[in-house]
Every structure is written in C-alpha cells, then in structure tokens.
Design a protein around this motif. Structure first.
Motif, PDB file in Angstrom:
ATOM      1  N   GLY A 101       0.827  -1.191   0.000  1.00  0.00           N
ATOM      2  CA  GLY A 101       0.000   0.000   0.000  1.00  0.00           C
ATOM      3  C   GLY A 101       0.867   1.249   0.000  1.00  0.00           C
ATOM      4  O   GLY A 101       0.766   2.093   0.893  1.00  0.00           O
ATOM      5  N   CYS A 102       1.715   1.380  -0.999  1.00  0.00           N
ATOM      6  CA  CYS A 102       2.765   2.409  -0.984  1.00  0.00           C
ATOM      7  C   CYS A 102       2.261   3.812  -1.268  1.00  0.00           C
ATOM      8  O   CYS A 102       2.988   4.785  -1.056  1.00  0.00           O
ATOM      9  CB  CYS A 102       3.870   2.042  -1.963  1.00  0.00           C
ATOM     10  SG  CYS A 102       3.319   1.891  -3.683  1.00  0.00           S
ATOM     11  N   GLY A 103       1.029   3.969  -1.774  1.00  0.00           N
ATOM     12  CA  GLY A 103       0.482   5.302  -2.008  1.00  0.00           C
ATOM     13  C   GLY A 103       1.309   6.093  -2.995  1.00  0.00           C
ATOM     14  O   GLY A 103       1.430   5.736  -4.166  1.00  0.00           O
ATOM     15  N   ALA A 104       1.911   7.190  -2.520  1.00  0.00           N
ATOM     16  CA  ALA A 104       2.766   8.018  -3.374  1.00  0.00           C
ATOM     17  C   ALA A 104       4.240   7.663  -3.225  1.00  0.00           C
ATOM     18  O   ALA A 104       5.105   8.366  -3.749  1.00  0.00           O
ATOM     19  CB  ALA A 104       2.552   9.495  -3.047  1.00  0.00           C
ATOM     20  N   GLY A 105       4.524   6.600  -2.500  1.00  0.00           N
ATOM     21  CA  GLY A 105       5.898   6.124  -2.371  1.00  0.00           C
ATOM     22  C   GLY A 105       6.693   6.710  -1.221  1.00  0.00           C
ATOM     23  O   GLY A 105       7.890   6.451  -1.103  1.00  0.00           O
ATOM     24  N   ALA A 106       6.037   7.464  -0.337  1.00  0.00           N
ATOM     25  CA  ALA A 106       6.767   8.154   0.734  1.00  0.00           C
ATOM     26  C   ALA A 106       7.474   7.183   1.679  1.00  0.00           C
ATOM     27  O   ALA A 106       8.653   7.367   2.001  1.00  0.00           O
ATOM     28  CB  ALA A 106       5.816   9.052   1.520  1.00  0.00           C
ATOM     29  N   ALA A 118      19.482  -2.048   0.253  1.00  0.00           N
ATOM     30  CA  ALA A 118      18.285  -2.846  -0.015  1.00  0.00           C
ATOM     31  C   ALA A 118      17.693  -2.528  -1.385  1.00  0.00           C
ATOM     32  O   ALA A 118      17.858  -1.427  -1.919  1.00  0.00           O
ATOM     33  CB  ALA A 118      17.241  -2.602   1.071  1.00  0.00           C
ATOM     34  N   ARG A 119      16.991  -3.501  -1.928  1.00  0.00           N
ATOM     35  CA  ARG A 119      16.158  -3.307  -3.115  1.00  0.00           C
ATOM     36  C   ARG A 119      14.709  -3.318  -2.650  1.00  0.00           C
ATOM     37  O   ARG A 119      14.317  -4.175  -1.851  1.00  0.00           O
ATOM     38  CB  ARG A 119      16.416  -4.421  -4.133  1.00  0.00           C
ATOM     39  CG  ARG A 119      17.767  -4.294  -4.831  1.00  0.00           C
ATOM     40  CD  ARG A 119      18.087  -5.480  -5.694  1.00  0.00           C
ATOM     41  NE  ARG A 119      18.401  -6.676  -4.897  1.00  0.00           N
ATOM     42  CZ  ARG A 119      17.653  -7.743  -4.818  1.00  0.00           C
ATOM     43  NH1 ARG A 119      16.506  -7.807  -5.471  1.00  0.00           N
ATOM     44  NH2 ARG A 119      18.014  -8.774  -4.073  1.00  0.00           N
ATOM     45  N   LEU A 120      13.934  -2.379  -3.156  1.00  0.00           N
ATOM     46  CA  LEU A 120      12.588  -2.173  -2.603  1.00  0.00           C
ATOM     47  C   LEU A 120      11.504  -2.314  -3.657  1.00  0.00           C
ATOM     48  O   LEU A 120      11.684  -1.962  -4.831  1.00  0.00           O
ATOM     49  CB  LEU A 120      12.490  -0.790  -1.941  1.00  0.00           C
ATOM     50  CG  LEU A 120      13.457  -0.600  -0.773  1.00  0.00           C
ATOM     51  CD1 LEU A 120      14.710   0.140  -1.230  1.00  0.00           C
ATOM     52  CD2 LEU A 120      12.798   0.124   0.376  1.00  0.00           C
ATOM     53  N   GLN A 121      10.376  -2.844  -3.193  1.00  0.00           N
ATOM     54  CA  GLN A 121       9.199  -3.027  -4.044  1.00  0.00           C
ATOM     55  C   GLN A 121       8.011  -2.340  -3.369  1.00  0.00           C
ATOM     56  O   GLN A 121       7.708  -2.615  -2.198  1.00  0.00           O
ATOM     57  CB  GLN A 121       8.889  -4.516  -4.199  1.00  0.00           C
ATOM     58  CG  GLN A 121       7.607  -4.825  -4.940  1.00  0.00           C
ATOM     59  CD  GLN A 121       7.800  -4.736  -6.435  1.00  0.00           C
ATOM     60  OE1 GLN A 121       8.612  -5.444  -7.007  1.00  0.00           O
ATOM     61  NE2 GLN A 121       7.048  -3.857  -7.064  1.00  0.00           N
ATOM     62  N   GLY A 122       7.355  -1.437  -4.090  1.00  0.00           N
ATOM     63  CA  GLY A 122       6.135  -0.813  -3.587  1.00  0.00           C
ATOM     64  C   GLY A 122       4.945  -1.312  -4.369  1.00  0.00           C
ATOM     65  O   GLY A 122       4.998  -1.387  -5.607  1.00  0.00           O
TER      66      GLY A 122
END
Length: 264
Positions: A101-106, A118-122
């Motif tokens: 539930g990353c929304g706008a990615g904040a 780290a590698r991140l997934q939104g």
C-alpha cells in the motif's frame, strides 16, 4: 528546501478531492442561507441553513487544519508516523523490502534512504479516491535519487501475487483497514506476513485498536505467535505518545493506531 524536495509530491491523507467537496458543500449551504434570509424572508429555513452552514464551515476548517498538519511540507506528521514505523523495523538492510500500500511512495523511499543496500518493491491499487499514482511514485523516487533500487507496481494487499517468503522485510502503514477486497482485516495481515521470509522483518501500522476491525489484538498477537512468528511486539494507541496533536486524535481521524513488528 533543496532542489529534490521541491520536485516531490507525496500527497496527503486528507485528499484534495474531499476538501473541494467539503468547501463546495459549505458554499452551497451558505447560498441557501442567503436566499432564505434575504430574498425569501423565511426565518425558519434561514435558521436551519445557517446552522448547517456553521457546522459545515467548522468541519471544513478542522479538516483543512488536519491536512496542513499531515503535510510533508508543512506540519510533517505523516513523515513522523512513517519514521516511527521504520525505527521499529528490525531489519539490517540486506536483500529486498516490500511496502504494501505504498500510495505516493513516501514510506518506500524513506526505507530506501534508511537502508541504502536494499532493493525495494512498492505495491498499491491506487484507487480513484486517493491522489496517488504509479507515475507519481516513480517521479518521487527519481527526485530522491533512489529510483535505481525501487520498483512500483499495481497489486491487491489481500491477494499479493508474490510467492510465499519472497521478501526479507515488509512494511505497511494505514493500509489494511482500507482494503475492500477482504472484509476480514486479520487475513490481510496474515497475507502480508506470508510473503516475508522466515527470519525476515516486518512492521505494520494500522487502526489495530479498533475492535470492529481486528477484535482483541492481544489474542490476535498470540494467534500469530502460535502460527510460527518467532518474535512479535504490539504497541497500542500510538497517537498518545506525544507527536500527534490532540485535536487530530479523534475517532474520524487518528484513533486507535497500533503497530505490530518483529521477526517472522
């Protein structure tokens, strides 16, 4: 304010669309009050519309104030709540992290800055009621200089498309109660935990204090422990810890905030 900060758009938990509707409704009611008081000379209806106008005006001012408090650019409360979550995530920064539930990615981007290896997934469904979009997330990540390690894609928090034990860590903030595809919010939590590797870290904030959504949280925590979670902690009523203004601590705003975090 730096150049990158000027380019970011993280939105607000009080959507612009909602505020436009509220101020518009207040304006319409005001016009009805004017019509009945001055032109129709209807005292009773003028009093009724006057009352509703004052009520709507007060609610609109209150929500506008909350919007300013939440804003990343003004009050900064959204950022403080994200920081509280990240500070409790028992993650060493190796591997992959999922923001549900990353929304706008904040929050995703905050985690990318905190964990530079780290590698991140939104993932988000980006519904029409929110002023968020995938392109907005990607633009924010580029402005913050982390786009090379962050990927955003559409998805359903109640039915994540990732295999079990896919991520070394997972976070989520004020999302589970909004998931419309699964009425049982406990199952949404379990779905989030499903994709975390054994020994991986998690930190989820939501309205865990609302019994209508989660029932007895202490019992739920024990249920998760019995289901194989190695370590889990629950902190209730986060809004009372001092960084959330009193006037925001209302049932229709921030009430019953809780966090569960630990090691799977």
């Amino acid at each position: 304010m730096g150049e990158n900060e000027k380019k970011t758009d993280y939105g607000n938990w009080v959507p612009d669309k909602m505020m436009r509707k509220m101020w518009g409704a207040a304006g319409v009611i005001f016009l009805l009050w004017i019509i009945n008081w001055i032109f129709l000379r209807s005292t009773i209806f003028a009093i009724i519309f006057g009352f509703f106008f004052l009520f709507m005006l007060a609610v609109s001012i209150y929500m506008q104030r909350c919007k300013a408090i939440f804003s990343f650019e003004k009050g900064g409360l959204m950022g403080e709540i994200h920081e509280y979550l990240v500070n409790r995530l028992p993650y060493n920064g190796d591997g992959t992290l999922l923001d549900i539930g990353c929304g706008a990615g904040a929050l995703t981007i905050r985690c990318a800055k905190r964990f530079p290896e780290a590698r991140l997934q939104g993932v988000d469904y980006w519904g029409k009621e929110w002023n968020y979009a995938k392109e907005q997330c990607e633009s924010n990540a580029a402005a913050e200089g982390v786009s090379d390690r962050v990927l955003f894609e559409e998805g359903d928090a109640a039915n994540l498309k990732y295999p079990s034990e896919s991520f070394d860590a997972a976070v989520s903030n004020f999302v589970f109660h909004e998931v419309k595809t699964q009425p049982d919010k406990r199952l949404v939590v379990k779905e989030a935990l499903r994709v975390v590797k054994k020994g991986g870290a998690f930190a989820f904030q939501d309205l865990f204090g609302m019994e209508a959504l989660y029932g007895d949280m202490e019992a739920f925590v024990e249920e998760l422990k019995a289901g194989g979670i190695q370590e889990i902690h629950y902190i209730a009523d986060i809004e009372r810890l001092g960084f959330v203004p009193k006037f925001v601590q209302a049932p229709w705003m921030l009430k019953g905030i809780g966090i569960i975090y630990g090691i799977k």
